[in-house]
Write an enzyme that holds these catalytic residues in place. Sequence first.
Site, PDB file in Angstrom:
ATOM      1  N   SER A 179       0.839  -1.303   0.062  1.00  0.00           N
ATOM      2  CA  SER A 179       0.081  -0.129  -0.063  1.00  0.00           C
ATOM      3  C   SER A 179       0.816   1.242   0.049  1.00  0.00           C
ATOM      4  CB  SER A 179      -0.846  -0.003   1.491  1.00  0.00           C
ATOM      5  OG  SER A 179      -0.314  -0.271   2.416  1.00  0.00           O
ATOM      6  N   HIS A 207      -5.417  -3.494  -2.646  1.00  0.00           N
ATOM      7  CA  HIS A 207      -4.892  -2.375  -3.548  1.00  0.00           C
ATOM      8  C   HIS A 207      -4.972  -3.108  -5.051  1.00  0.00           C
ATOM      9  CE1 HIS A 207      -4.289   0.943  -0.751  1.00  0.00           C
ATOM     10  NE2 HIS A 207      -3.875  -0.131   0.019  1.00  0.00           N
ATOM     11  N   LYS A 238     -11.701   0.375  -1.671  1.00  0.00           N
ATOM     12  CA  LYS A 238     -10.644   1.166  -2.711  1.00  0.00           C
ATOM     13  C   LYS A 238     -11.161   1.252  -3.723  1.00  0.00           C
ATOM     14  CE  LYS A 238      -7.369   0.909   0.970  1.00  0.00           C
ATOM     15  NZ  LYS A 238      -6.735   0.070   1.902  1.00  0.00           N
TER      16      LYS A 238
END
Length: 390
Positions: A179, A207, A238
């Site tokens: 990240s 991610h 996300k």
Amino acid sequence: MLESFLNESLAEMDAAGLRRRMRDITGPQDRIVFIDGKPYRNFSSNNYLGLANDGRLKEAGIAAIQGEGVGAGASRLVCGNLSAHRQLEQEFARAKKTPRALVFNTGYMANVGIITSLFGKGDIIFSDRLNHASIVDGILLSGATWRRYPHVDMTALAEMLAGADGHKKKVIITDSVFSMDGDIAPLPDIVGVAQKYDCAVMIDEAHAFGVLGETGAGAAEHFHLEDKIDIQMGTLSKAAGCLGAYCCGSESLIEFLLNKARSFIYTTALPPAIAASARRAVAIIQEEPGRRERLWENTRYFVGRLKEMGFNTLNTQTPIIPVVVGDSQQAIEFSQRLQAQGILIVAIRPPTVPPQTARLRISLMATHTQDDMDEALAAVEKIGKELCLI
Ligand SMILES: *Cc1c(COP(=O)(O)O)cnc(C)c1O
């Protein structure tokens, strides 16, 4: 007593340049955000595909509020298991090509719940040194033996595995995309060494979901390892632009977790609106590869330009782009000067990243325009020179 402790602690943070402050954002989360009524080009969100303010997600959420109300009323196991949750899990199992999926309320809660329920005293966990804090907290709370290997160092990992004897269960846990550094875990090597030592593998796709893989299913898909990874978790907060998290895996894994994971059991289920919006997001991620392609085009362009300028972007391979500054105060200075130019790029400091590696963390979106990127690049170059970083 407490008050003096608090004030001393805050003063220490100030002195070290480590005091954190929240920005007051108004309006939706998008490529432009407003702070105190002023617009900023946003290079700091994890809203990679621009879905957080997508009209279709809003419509799905509003319809779910009309149909199923606002609050879920209870945990999933009591009487909060609504059709929005079940449909989201079905959509997930399909997207991730796993037998079953379970939804948690956040990625943090998923990691803590999964790790503490599956592993404990007598077990051993191998964890990349740069893994997310929620993985670290899960491991600490689990009571299992904890071995941290240097970041993506496969030689060190293999040695640790070779030397680990007499444990009931073994597992390697890794972020699939890191990240703060933006690099991708070498999953084929990790799976290979795990198989050799009869060790399970858990990945955190926070991610990677929506970003990597042919259909956006994540790094497991990117490496064609869907059936070789025992535990795949990821978030809906996300690229999916919502809130919540998933764990995908075998039928028995999911049955076990819904019986044992305390962060699943002892908390109220997600509101139906967010589950319905998330389901729409998962479908869009699969149906609209064009968004992902634009994200990657933007990424290649932006990283290429930063490298030409001479910045240290570590080994980024994704839309997460670190610009290493080193000193915390200087990273803050860089970020503040960018903000004065209408560019929002936050500084990330220890303990989120290792000491002396304070940095700007740039994250790109599919919806950034050429103009957005060129404005940001020009400001980063100008200020980088002023601060003697390039
Ligand atoms: C953001 C993040 C989480 C936490 O997810 P939330 O849904 O925001 O709680 C977990 N793991 C990684 C690697 C993350 O980046």
